[in-house]
Write a protein that holds these residues in place. Structure first.
Motif, PDB file in Angstrom:
ATOM      1  N   ALA A  44       0.980  -1.289  -0.045  1.00 46.21           N
ATOM      2  CA  ALA A  44       0.041   0.098   0.053  1.00 46.21           C
ATOM      3  C   ALA A  44       0.733   1.191  -0.017  1.00 46.21           C
ATOM      4  CB  ALA A  44      -0.989   0.106   1.189  1.00 46.21           C
ATOM      5  N   ARG A  45       0.324   2.146  -0.359  1.00 47.14           N
ATOM      6  CA  ARG A  45       1.091   3.555  -0.459  1.00 47.14           C
ATOM      7  C   ARG A  45       0.089   4.872   0.141  1.00 47.14           C
ATOM      8  NH1 ARG A  45       0.181   6.458  -5.813  1.00 47.14           N
ATOM      9  NH2 ARG A  45      -1.239   5.470  -6.751  1.00 47.14           N
ATOM     10  N   LEU A  46       0.973   5.606   0.739  1.00 48.55           N
ATOM     11  CA  LEU A  46       0.334   7.001   1.009  1.00 48.55           C
ATOM     12  C   LEU A  46       0.793   7.957   0.080  1.00 48.55           C
ATOM     13  CD1 LEU A  46      -1.234   8.775   2.995  1.00 48.55           C
ATOM     14  CD2 LEU A  46       0.762   8.973   4.238  1.00 48.55           C
ATOM     15  N   THR A  47       0.141   8.807  -0.787  1.00 52.22           N
ATOM     16  CA  THR A  47       0.641   9.483  -1.843  1.00 52.22           C
ATOM     17  C   THR A  47       1.030  10.897  -1.059  1.00 52.22           C
ATOM     18  OG1 THR A  47      -1.468  10.195  -2.242  1.00 52.22           O
ATOM     19  CG2 THR A  47      -0.537   8.457  -3.543  1.00 52.22           C
ATOM     20  N   SER A  48       1.902  11.452  -1.645  1.00 49.59           N
ATOM     21  CA  SER A  48       2.463  12.867  -1.112  1.00 49.59           C
ATOM     22  C   SER A  48       1.452  13.813  -1.080  1.00 49.59           C
ATOM     23  CB  SER A  48       3.790  13.428  -2.015  1.00 49.59           C
ATOM     24  OG  SER A  48       3.731  13.610  -3.176  1.00 49.59           O
ATOM     25  N   ASN A  49       0.281  13.826  -1.986  1.00 48.21           N
ATOM     26  CA  ASN A  49      -0.845  14.822  -1.932  1.00 48.21           C
ATOM     27  C   ASN A  49      -2.111  14.326  -1.368  1.00 48.21           C
ATOM     28  OD1 ASN A  49      -1.590  12.816  -3.796  1.00 48.21           O
ATOM     29  ND2 ASN A  49      -1.991  14.114  -5.567  1.00 48.21           N
ATOM     30  N   ALA A  50      -1.855  13.175  -0.649  1.00 44.09           N
ATOM     31  CA  ALA A  50      -3.197  12.750   0.289  1.00 44.09           C
ATOM     32  C   ALA A  50      -3.362  13.732   1.283  1.00 44.09           C
ATOM     33  CB  ALA A  50      -2.758  11.497   0.901  1.00 44.09           C
ATOM     34  N   LEU A  51      -4.862  14.057   1.461  1.00 42.63           N
ATOM     35  CA  LEU A  51      -5.335  14.849   2.731  1.00 42.63           C
ATOM     36  C   LEU A  51      -5.934  13.906   3.855  1.00 42.63           C
ATOM     37  CD1 LEU A  51      -7.082  17.460   0.191  1.00 42.63           C
ATOM     38  CD2 LEU A  51      -4.761  17.860   1.336  1.00 42.63           C
ATOM     39  N   PRO A  52      -5.768  14.444   4.921  1.00 43.38           N
ATOM     40  CA  PRO A  52      -6.323  13.814   5.993  1.00 43.38           C
ATOM     41  C   PRO A  52      -7.784  13.424   5.995  1.00 43.38           C
ATOM     42  CG  PRO A  52      -5.172  15.597   6.801  1.00 43.38           C
ATOM     43  CD  PRO A  52      -5.450  15.722   5.140  1.00 43.38           C
ATOM     44  N   LYS A  53      -8.151  12.518   6.482  1.00 44.32           N
ATOM     45  CA  LYS A  53      -9.450  11.961   6.442  1.00 44.32           C
ATOM     46  C   LYS A  53     -10.376  13.039   6.926  1.00 44.32           C
ATOM     47  CE  LYS A  53      -9.248   6.903   6.251  1.00 44.32           C
ATOM     48  NZ  LYS A  53      -9.914   5.711   6.846  1.00 44.32           N
ATOM     49  N   ASN A  54     -10.022  13.535   8.175  1.00 41.23           N
ATOM     50  CA  ASN A  54     -10.711  14.443   8.800  1.00 41.23           C
ATOM     51  C   ASN A  54     -10.150  15.914   8.800  1.00 41.23           C
ATOM     52  OD1 ASN A  54     -12.073  16.280  10.637  1.00 41.23           O
ATOM     53  ND2 ASN A  54     -11.899  14.882  12.321  1.00 41.23           N
ATOM     54  N   PRO A  55     -10.751  16.909   7.978  1.00 44.55           N
ATOM     55  CA  PRO A  55     -10.051  18.314   7.759  1.00 44.55           C
ATOM     56  C   PRO A  55      -9.514  18.771   9.193  1.00 44.55           C
ATOM     57  CG  PRO A  55     -12.121  17.896   6.354  1.00 44.55           C
ATOM     58  CD  PRO A  55     -11.977  16.585   7.513  1.00 44.55           C
ATOM     59  N   SER A  56     -10.136  18.507  10.032  1.00 44.81           N
ATOM     60  CA  SER A  56      -9.747  19.053  11.332  1.00 44.81           C
ATOM     61  C   SER A  56      -8.425  18.451  12.071  1.00 44.81           C
ATOM     62  CB  SER A  56     -10.923  19.189  12.217  1.00 44.81           C
ATOM     63  OG  SER A  56     -11.313  18.167  12.847  1.00 44.81           O
ATOM     64  N   ASP A  57      -8.185  17.411  11.521  1.00 45.05           N
ATOM     65  CA  ASP A  57      -6.845  16.770  12.243  1.00 45.05           C
ATOM     66  C   ASP A  57      -5.790  17.685  11.894  1.00 45.05           C
ATOM     67  OD1 ASP A  57      -8.031  14.572  12.921  1.00 45.05           O
ATOM     68  OD2 ASP A  57      -7.473  13.386  11.259  1.00 45.05           O
ATOM     69  N   VAL A  58      -4.771  17.518  13.013  1.00 45.55           N
ATOM     70  CA  VAL A  58      -3.506  18.341  12.784  1.00 45.55           C
ATOM     71  C   VAL A  58      -2.574  17.913  11.666  1.00 45.55           C
ATOM     72  CG1 VAL A  58      -1.383  18.956  14.043  1.00 45.55           C
ATOM     73  CG2 VAL A  58      -3.614  18.691  15.318  1.00 45.55           C
ATOM     74  N   PHE A  59      -2.439  18.849  10.870  1.00 43.57           N
ATOM     75  CA  PHE A  59      -1.525  18.296   9.693  1.00 43.57           C
ATOM     76  C   PHE A  59      -0.870  19.830   9.095  1.00 43.57           C
ATOM     77  CE2 PHE A  59      -0.720  16.988   5.323  1.00 43.57           C
ATOM     78  CZ  PHE A  59       0.251  15.734   5.760  1.00 43.57           C
ATOM     79  N   HIS A  60       0.214  20.041   9.423  1.00 44.79           N
ATOM     80  CA  HIS A  60       0.899  21.419   8.798  1.00 44.79           C
ATOM     81  C   HIS A  60       2.388  21.288   8.788  1.00 44.79           C
ATOM     82  CE1 HIS A  60       0.786  22.181  13.380  1.00 44.79           C
ATOM     83  NE2 HIS A  60       1.720  22.653  12.927  1.00 44.79           N
ATOM     84  N   ARG A  61       2.853  22.001   8.002  1.00 44.61           N
ATOM     85  CA  ARG A  61       4.339  21.699   7.282  1.00 44.61           C
ATOM     86  C   ARG A  61       5.166  22.148   8.701  1.00 44.61           C
ATOM     87  NH1 ARG A  61       5.455  24.916   2.309  1.00 44.61           N
ATOM     88  NH2 ARG A  61       4.592  22.961   1.499  1.00 44.61           N
TER      89      ARG A  61
END
Length: 87
Positions: A44-61
Motif C-alpha cells: 500500500a502507499r500513502l501519496t504525497s498529495n493525500a489529505l487527512p480523512k478528517n479536515p480538522s486533524d493536525v496536519f501542517h508543514r
C-alpha cells in the motif's frame, strides 16, 4: 504536500504522527486512506498529495523559525488502522 510512504503489506489506512522532540509541537496527527502500491502488488502507499480523512486533524508543514539556531529532531510514527503495522 508531505513525503509519500510505501508499505510492504496492503492496509486500508494509516495514522501518521510527527512531533518536534525539542519543543513538543505536533505537526502531524492524522488518519489517511491508502492506495495500492506502485512497487509491489501486495503493498500500500500513502501519496504525497493525500489529505487527512478528517479536515480538522493536525496536519501542517514542520517549519522552524529562521532565528532558531538550535537543531530539531523529529519523531515520526506510522500505524495502520487495521493493526498490520505499529511503529
Amino acid at each position: 504536500t508531505h513525503p509519500s510512504f510505501e508499505l510492504n503489506k496492503m492496509v486500508t489506512g494509516v495514522h501518521v504522527h510527527l512531533v518536534d522532540t525539542k519543543t513538543g509541537e505536533v505537526f502531524w496527527d492524522a488518519d489517511f486512506s491508502t492506495k495500492k502500491s506502485l512497487i509491489g502488488s501486495k503493498g500500500a502507499r500513502l501519496t504525497s498529495n493525500a489529505l487527512p480523512k478528517n479536515p480538522s486533524d493536525v496536519f501542517h508543514r514542520p517549519c522552524i523559525p529562521a532565528d532558531d539556531p538550535e537543531p530539531h529532531l523529529f519523531d515520526l510514527s506510522i500505524q495502520s488502522t487495521n493493526g498490520v503495522y505499529e511503529d
